[in-house]
Design a protein around this motif. Structure first.
Motif, PDB file in Angstrom:
ATOM      1  N   PRO A   1       0.958  -0.944  -0.106  1.00 60.44           N
ATOM      2  CA  PRO A   1       0.129  -0.063  -0.065  1.00 60.44           C
ATOM      3  C   PRO A   1       0.925   1.374   0.051  1.00 60.44           C
ATOM      4  CG  PRO A   1       0.233  -0.985   2.233  1.00 60.44           C
ATOM      5  CD  PRO A   1       1.046  -1.675   1.286  1.00 60.44           C
ATOM      6  N   HIS A   2       0.072   2.465  -0.296  1.00 61.52           N
ATOM      7  CA  HIS A   2       1.011   3.505  -0.233  1.00 61.52           C
ATOM      8  C   HIS A   2       1.210   4.292   0.924  1.00 61.52           C
ATOM      9  CE1 HIS A   2      -0.169   3.233  -4.637  1.00 61.52           C
ATOM     10  NE2 HIS A   2       0.889   4.237  -4.940  1.00 61.52           N
TER      11      HIS A   2
ATOM     12  N   ARG B   1       0.822  -1.433  -5.199  1.00 59.57           N
ATOM     13  CA  ARG B   1       1.795  -1.949  -5.837  1.00 59.57           C
ATOM     14  C   ARG B   1       1.531  -3.219  -6.121  1.00 59.57           C
ATOM     15  NH1 ARG B   1       8.131  -2.886  -3.923  1.00 59.57           N
ATOM     16  NH2 ARG B   1       7.226  -4.745  -3.359  1.00 59.57           N
ATOM     17  N   PRO B   2       1.531  -3.854  -7.369  1.00 59.38           N
ATOM     18  CA  PRO B   2       1.300  -4.883  -7.708  1.00 59.38           C
ATOM     19  C   PRO B   2       2.358  -5.982  -7.379  1.00 59.38           C
ATOM     20  CG  PRO B   2       2.001  -4.018  -9.622  1.00 59.38           C
ATOM     21  CD  PRO B   2       2.062  -2.824  -8.663  1.00 59.38           C
TER      22      PRO B   2
ATOM     23  N   ALA C   1       6.785 -11.357 -14.302  1.00 55.49           N
ATOM     24  CA  ALA C   1       5.274 -12.159 -14.265  1.00 55.49           C
ATOM     25  C   ALA C   1       4.721 -10.873 -13.236  1.00 55.49           C
ATOM     26  CB  ALA C   1       4.931 -13.400 -13.705  1.00 55.49           C
ATOM     27  N   ALA C   2       3.866 -10.308 -13.349  1.00 52.64           N
ATOM     28  CA  ALA C   2       2.919  -9.485 -12.792  1.00 52.64           C
ATOM     29  C   ALA C   2       1.873  -9.358 -12.625  1.00 52.64           C
ATOM     30  CB  ALA C   2       3.599  -7.868 -13.060  1.00 52.64           C
ATOM     31  N   ILE C   3       1.088  -8.752 -11.448  1.00 48.54           N
ATOM     32  CA  ILE C   3      -0.164  -8.747 -11.413  1.00 48.54           C
ATOM     33  C   ILE C   3      -0.749  -7.320 -11.804  1.00 48.54           C
ATOM     34  CG2 ILE C   3      -2.282  -8.346  -9.652  1.00 48.54           C
ATOM     35  CD1 ILE C   3      -1.199 -11.118  -9.490  1.00 48.54           C
ATOM     36  N   ASN C   4      -1.628  -7.648 -12.878  1.00 52.32           N
ATOM     37  CA  ASN C   4      -2.654  -6.272 -13.314  1.00 52.32           C
ATOM     38  C   ASN C   4      -1.493  -5.287 -14.041  1.00 52.32           C
ATOM     39  OD1 ASN C   4      -4.784  -7.054 -12.717  1.00 52.32           O
ATOM     40  ND2 ASN C   4      -4.995  -5.614 -10.977  1.00 52.32           N
ATOM     41  N   SER C   5      -0.196  -5.651 -14.530  1.00 48.42           N
ATOM     42  CA  SER C   5       0.781  -4.535 -14.916  1.00 48.42           C
ATOM     43  C   SER C   5       1.859  -5.218 -15.911  1.00 48.42           C
ATOM     44  CB  SER C   5       1.344  -3.990 -13.628  1.00 48.42           C
ATOM     45  OG  SER C   5       1.821  -2.977 -14.028  1.00 48.42           O
TER      46      SER C   5
ATOM     47  N   ILE D   1      -8.094  -6.893  -7.795  1.00 43.20           N
ATOM     48  CA  ILE D   1      -7.279  -6.027  -6.808  1.00 43.20           C
ATOM     49  C   ILE D   1      -6.744  -4.867  -7.569  1.00 43.20           C
ATOM     50  CG2 ILE D   1      -5.586  -5.533  -5.081  1.00 43.20           C
ATOM     51  CD1 ILE D   1      -5.827  -8.851  -4.421  1.00 43.20           C
ATOM     52  N   THR D   2      -7.078  -3.495  -7.291  1.00 43.30           N
ATOM     53  CA  THR D   2      -6.657  -2.412  -7.886  1.00 43.30           C
ATOM     54  C   THR D   2      -5.145  -2.243  -7.795  1.00 43.30           C
ATOM     55  OG1 THR D   2      -7.484  -1.129  -5.893  1.00 43.30           O
ATOM     56  CG2 THR D   2      -8.911  -1.154  -7.740  1.00 43.30           C
TER      57      THR D   2
END
Length: 718
Positions: free
Chosen positions: A339-340, A434-435, A458-462, A491-492
């Motif tokens: 998270p940020h 952050r993914p 290999a990344a989530i959503n990105s 997940i955003t």
């Protein structure tokens, strides 16, 4: 060195001048990507009878200057450094400059964005030309008044002087200057003549920050404003079935409760009542696709080991290099969601009426957000007014503006002005994360050299989120293949400080240390040797400079005393290019109670000309500490779509007693400035990981380091 460009400005395109009612000169210009700044002058500028304009230099008849800065300030310091550039070329004393924040104004500004460490880099030329052109107009006005040629007139520190010794202040000729044509091809100062640039300046908001004056979105107040708190689905993949607001409406101060989308808004006369009202809500949720970290790990590992993926760069014959290798090193590096956690939680003010829409708050993308709000409310963008506040941290989270859209929709439905306020739990659980990413990196070694290199993401959503195919080692290894694969999740996810490089730098820099060890070579020397292979200018795809990178590597090794390690201290090295800036770092750790403690970091930085040394140092130190803290401790998982932590009691950040000393050394340069808000972060994790390897003998393959060390039950020496 970058050649200083000459920019020609037309009266329409560069400067709009007019005589002010108070006898001042109004000079408008595009800041492209700036941030706000304010220095309190030793006079009360409120009494100078200035009209209220955005995006302009204003020169009062007493010679004092006001600069309106259109872009958001998120703590990166450009509200101080960007006006310094204008003041330098305008040649006014810094203490005579007052800076104010402008609101969104698409007619006069372009690129009102804070992100990517690009504000100074993209605006260097235009800001200098703005100040220099304004100065020349004042000189021309004085020359006309004295009836002499402008070549016989000079200006310095706000005073115009003729060769015969006559003097005028800037304020004495602003009316005359306003009537003159805009000069073209105005010469700029040589860096050796800078008096403001390169000297320390305090943050112009410092007094207001430390004394608690209203600056931030959470400080923003308007008469008649209600506070909104929002209940959102507790898990990603859930939708709202129904809710009961009976108990919420009983709470004193609560004025309204209603649904919008899959969310429920509680409006109240104060923040506490709004929060209590939300807690009293009873809601039922429909489960849809609920994902977990365990599932993500399995999917990402599967992608790494499959043939699926997009090739981003391929040089030479990688298969042949690996087939002929004496040795192959193959590793997988893994990172979690993050998270940020900005110090100031998300918040935004909105007042939607039939006449106009007024928005105010901390946002990194005011124009994009205004356009999205206009689309949401079926309005024209020019009907949206956005006032910018200072931000208590951004780190990429405030690029997206989802909270601003929520505020606008709530105000529209409620028919009243509201300020949406996130709790810390809202901020952490309804974030743009952050993914999670995994990298597989391989190298082929033959005859004591690196002959091949493969990296797969290999990344989530990105897709390609953390993958920069034209950064190092592109050009340094003859046979190279870079590819990426992506998994779409509900997940955003999005940009997190130093996007693309915040985790990749750790993975690559740890890997190159392992390569150095396999070749029985010093880690610093290996990097220098690889950079010697780069034919600069031969491949215009390559974004970094091998020569500039070598200089920061040598400086960091020298200042960090790389070849001298005292008893009980273990060192690690890392070097990385990101956001147009080259950084190298030496980390020193000790072992305390069986765990590593970072004692000191030495950083060498080439960011071109340093505008404000104090601010620049702060940015690098902050980036280093942020990088170390998240690499050591940052962990965030999901179970059935629900985040594992909702506040700082369960989410680990670096603590004051864990922060090391950081020494920053800048390369002396006359090259145009590059980014600085983010580049200090990426190398930090790799330097610490390599120091931990020196201390423990353990190669770190996962973040956070402390969790990975505990899981592998590493034997620690020290």
């Amino acid at each position: 060195m970058k050649k200083q460009t000459k920019t020609t400005f037309s009266r329409r395109g560069f400067i709009r001048t007019s005589a002010l009612a108070g006898g001042g000169m109004l000079i408008g210009f595009n800041f492209l990507t700036a941030c706000k700044d304010e220095v309190k002058p030793p006079v009360d500028i409120a009494n100078l009878n200035f009209n209220d304009f955005n995006a302009y230099i204003k020169i009062a008849d007493n010679g004092y200057v006001t600069i309106f800065s259109p872009n958001p300030e998120i703590g990166q310091g450009v509200k101080t450094s960007m006006p310094m550039i204008v003041a330098e070329e305008l040649d006014v004393p810094w203490e005579h400059v007052h800076v104010e924040q402008a609101g969104l104004d698409t007619d006069n500004y372009r690129g009102q964005v804070a992100g990517g460490s690009q504000s100074i880099r993209q605006n260097w030329d235009v800001l200098r030309q703005t100040g220099a052109t304004a100065k020349q107009m004042l000189v021309n006005a004085a020359a006309a008044k004295w009836q002499i040629d402008a070549s016989e007139v000079s200006a310095k520190n706000g005073i115009i002087t003729s060769k015969s010794g006559k003097t005028l202040g800037y304020g004495d000729v602003v009316k005359e200057a306003a009537a003159l044509e805009v000069p073209e091809n105005v010469p700029l100062k040589e860096p050796k003549h800078f008096k403001i640039i390169g000297n320390d300046a305090l943050n112009v908001d410092l007094d207001k920050i430390v004394t608690g004056k209203p600056l931030f979105g959470l400080d923003y107040k308007k008469d008649g404003m209600h506070i909104a708190s929002v209940m959102r689905p507790p898990s990603f993949g859930q939708t709202l079935k129904d809710f009961d607001d009976t108990e919420s409406r009983k709470i004193t101060g609560v004025t309204d409760v209603f649904q919008f989308g899959d969310k429920i808004a509680v409006l109240a006369k104060n923040t506490w009542s709004a929060v209590k009202g939300k807690k009293a809500l009873k809601a039922n949720w429909e489960d849809n696709a609920l994902e977990s970290t365990e599932k993500h790990d399995e999917l990402l590992l599967g992608l790494l080991n499959s043939s699926e993926g997009d090739v981003r760069r391929e040089d030479g014959d990688v298969d042949k290099a690996f087939a002929e290798a004496d040795q192959i090193i193959d590793r997988i590096y893994e990172s979690p969601f993050l998270p940020h956690n900005c110090m100031e939680p998300m918040n935004f003010y909105a007042d939607v009426t039939s006449e106009k829409v007024q928005l105010a708050g901390p946002i990194q993308t005011p124009e994009g957000t205004a356009n999205r709000v206009a689309n949401l409310l079926d309005l024209a963008p020019e009907e949206i007014e956005v006032e910018l506040t200072r931000m208590g941290g951004g780190f990429g989270r405030r690029l997206y503006g989802d909270f601003a859209l929520e505020a606008a929709e709530i105000s529209s439905k409620a028919g009243k002005p509201i300020k949406l306020v996130y709790s810390r739990e809202d901020d952490m659980n309804a974030g743009i994360f952050r993914p999670a990413i995994k990298y597989r990196i391989s190298a082929s070694l033959k005859d004591g050299k690196v002959t091949g290199y493969k990296l797969k993401e290999a990344a989530i959503n990105s897709n390609m989120y953390g993958l920069i195919p034209n950064f190092f080692p592109a050009g340094a290894i003859p046979n190279l293949k870079i590819e990426s694969a992506n998994y779409k999740s509900n997940i955003t996810t999005g940009a997190w400080r130093a996007p693309y490089t915040n985790f990749l730098a750790f993975a690559e820099q740890s890997f190159f240390d392992e390569v150095a060890e396999a070749l029985n070579q010093d880690a610093v020397q290996l990097r220098l040797d690889l950079l010697d292979n780069v034919d600069e200018g031969a491949d215009d795809r390559i974004q970094y400079s091998a020569s500039r990178m070598k200089e920061v590597i040598k400086l960091a090794a020298e200042k960090g005393d790389w070849n001298n390690t005292p008893d009980g201290i273990y060192k690690g090295f890392s070097a990385y290019y990101s956001h147009n800036t080259h950084v190298a770092e030496v980390a020193e750790i000790s072992i305390q109670n069986g765990m590593p403690k970072v004692e000191r970091v030495t950083a060498a930085v080439d960011c071109g000309i340093v505008i404000n040394p104090t601010g620049a140092n702060n940015q690098v130190v902050g980036g280093v500490l942020d990088g170390i803290g998240h690499a050591m401790y940052g962990d965030f998982t999901f179970e059935a779509g629900k985040p594992s932590a909702s506040n700082f009691d369960t989410y680990r950040l670096i603590r004051m007693n864990e922060t090391p000393k950081v020494a920053v050394h800048f390369i002396d340069s006359e090259i145009a400035p590059t980014g600085l808000g983010e580049p200090g972060l990426p190398p930090a994790g790799g330097a610490v990981a390599n120091a931990i390897k020196a201390a423990t003998g353990k190669r770190l393959l996962k973040q956070p380091f402390t969790k990975y060390l505990a899981e592998t039950e590493s034997e620690v020496k020290g």
